[in-house]
Design an enzyme around this catalytic site. Structure first.
Site, PDB file in Angstrom:
ATOM      1  N   HIS A  43       0.824  -1.215   0.000  1.00  0.00           N
ATOM      2  CA  HIS A  43       0.000   0.000   0.000  1.00  0.00           C
ATOM      3  C   HIS A  43       0.857   1.263   0.000  1.00  0.00           C
ATOM      4  O   HIS A  43       0.466   2.296   0.552  1.00  0.00           O
ATOM      5  CB  HIS A  43      -0.981   0.000   1.181  1.00  0.00           C
ATOM      6  CG  HIS A  43      -2.087  -0.997   1.023  1.00  0.00           C
ATOM      7  ND1 HIS A  43      -3.098  -0.849   0.102  1.00  0.00           N
ATOM      8  CD2 HIS A  43      -2.309  -2.178   1.649  1.00  0.00           C
ATOM      9  CE1 HIS A  43      -3.911  -1.890   0.183  1.00  0.00           C
ATOM     10  NE2 HIS A  43      -3.449  -2.707   1.105  1.00  0.00           N
TER      11      HIS A  43
ATOM     12  N   SER B 176      -4.162 -12.311  -9.653  1.00  0.00           N
ATOM     13  CA  SER B 176      -4.746 -12.964 -10.828  1.00  0.00           C
ATOM     14  C   SER B 176      -5.305 -11.930 -11.793  1.00  0.00           C
ATOM     15  O   SER B 176      -5.241 -12.125 -13.014  1.00  0.00           O
ATOM     16  CB  SER B 176      -5.842 -13.938 -10.398  1.00  0.00           C
ATOM     17  OG  SER B 176      -6.810 -13.294  -9.591  1.00  0.00           O
TER      18      SER B 176
ATOM     19  N   ASP C 175       1.215  -4.287  -9.032  1.00  0.00           N
ATOM     20  CA  ASP C 175       0.882  -5.643  -9.470  1.00  0.00           C
ATOM     21  C   ASP C 175       1.177  -5.832 -10.951  1.00  0.00           C
ATOM     22  O   ASP C 175       1.827  -6.798 -11.364  1.00  0.00           O
ATOM     23  CB  ASP C 175      -0.592  -5.944  -9.196  1.00  0.00           C
ATOM     24  CG  ASP C 175      -0.902  -5.989  -7.713  1.00  0.00           C
ATOM     25  OD1 ASP C 175       0.047  -5.917  -6.908  1.00  0.00           O
ATOM     26  OD2 ASP C 175      -2.090  -6.085  -7.361  1.00  0.00           O
TER      27      ASP C 175
END
Length: 387
Positions: A30, A129, A174
């Protein structure tokens, strides 16, 4: 997969194969949306796809993980992709979002595509994912249509698709880790400038163990966006007294100096996590470069405490997993990883202690929570690619 692809889409021509890894963030959680540093690596688990270009401007999609009926692939005309879909097949919004963003950036589709996806990333575990399927889809279209999109652009387009099409206001970490991963390395990424470097991930006999709490997280429906708003408000308060562009421009001493500017004590705690975690990510990278795994482990543990107490994105199950891990000899460090509100912990465990770790944590976790944990031993991997 080739046999199933032919059954679903026909045998007009052979598809091409692609793979995209998931990621685990070793430390630096974060901080990405606050302009700070993160330190992830791509992992061995991921999503494989078979894809074929077709002449019609139609996208046909099927997932072996989410779709049952081979006779009914999802189908949509490229020109009809306007907004995200609701219903039972919401997974298609990730690849459709990529198509939408590529068109927005001026890429011309002179046909369509048929794509079959199959992944071994645990759904809802926080191993990215969504980023894996996004970056994988960019790679597919780049190869099939000759777009020549490089890895950094692929990450940025994927983030934009998730922000604007899916509606999840994630940072860049990500997608960047999934796109730019490098085997036996972790990526130290400055999320403010996108400057990055690779640090050798040489763990000796130690293993990376990902423990899935099996508490599925859904970040779109969670308080993730609220945490971002709280940090943004803290930043706005401090900007009235000091010229900064993001929270992670601050050192801990500077945050203490300007803490009185932040009106809401909750917002100050959110800011404290972002600033302290940014410092931990930098120190952790240096520790790994120096081969000081014990320091790295202590920083991992401190990261979890900050995520638990200041940022408040852990859940009781994640706290149990981390606490149990800290008590086991041979565990170098353990922390929540990913967005939180469920998902996984990541632990660095000495090789001879792996079995004891899995047995003891698994048994005690089930005793305390009534849930069974899942364990995954992994290594670092290369980013999304044609295979």
């Amino acid at each position: 997969m080739k046999e199933i692809f032919a059954k679903i889409f026909g045998q007009s021509s052979q598809p091409e194969a692609f793979f995209s890894p998931g990621r685990v963030n070793l430390i630096g959680e974060h901080t990405d949306h606050e302009g700070g540093y993160v330190f992830p690596c791509a992992i061995d688990f991921g999503i494989t796809a078979l894809a074929r270009k077709i002449s019609d401007r139609i996208i046909r999609l099927h997932s072996l993980n989410f779709d049952k009926d081979y006779n009914a692939p999802f189908e949509i005309a490229i020109d009809e992709i306007n907004e995200k879909l609701t219903g039972s097949r919401t997974w298609v919004n990730y690849p459709l979002g990529i198509v939408s963003i590529l068109i927005k950036h001026g890429y011309k589709f002179d046909g369509g595509a048929e794509i079959l996806y199959s992944g071994n990333l645990p759904d809802g575990a926080g191993l990215s994912s969504s980023a894996a399927i996004e970056v994988l889809t960019v790679k597919i279209f780049s190869e099939l249509f000759g777009f020549n999109i490089d890895g950094v652009k692929a990450a940025l387009f994927s983030q934009q698709a998730e922000n604007e099409f899916v509606g999840m206001h994630c940072g860049i970490m990500d997608q960047f880790a999934v796109s730019m991963g490098k085997k036996n390395h972790a990526v130290l990424l400055n999320c403010s400038t996108l400057d990055y470097s690779y640090a050798p991930l040489e763990l000796g006999t130690c293993k990376i163990i990902i423990t899935n709490s099996n508490v599925p997280h859904s970040l779109v429906g969670s308080e993730y966006n609220l945490r971002r708003q709280q940090c943004e408000q803290a930043l706005a308060d401090i900007q009235k007294a000091k010229e900064i562009s993001c929270l992670c421009d601050l050192s801990m001493n500077e945050l203490d100096e300007y803490s009185s500017c932040v009106k809401d004590p909750v917002n100050l705690r959110r800011a404290r996590h972002a600033v302290s975690e940014n410092a931990r990510a930098l120190r952790a990278s240096e520790a790994l470069k120096a081969g000081d795994l014990n320091m790295f482990g202590r920083l991992m543990n401190a990261s979890h405490v900050s995520l638990r107490d200041d940022y408040q994105v852990t859940v009781p199950e994640l706290d149990v997993l981390a606490s149990l891990a800290w008590e086991i000899p041979g565990v170098i460090g353990s922390r929540m990883t990913g967005g939180g509100f469920g998902g996984c912990t990541v632990s660095i465990v000495e090789g001879e202690a792996v079995k004891s770790f899995i047995d003891k944590v698994g048994a005690e976790y089930e005793k305390q929570t009534g849930r069974k944990a899942s364990f995954y031993e992994t290594g670092s991997n290369d980013g999304a690619r044609r295979i």
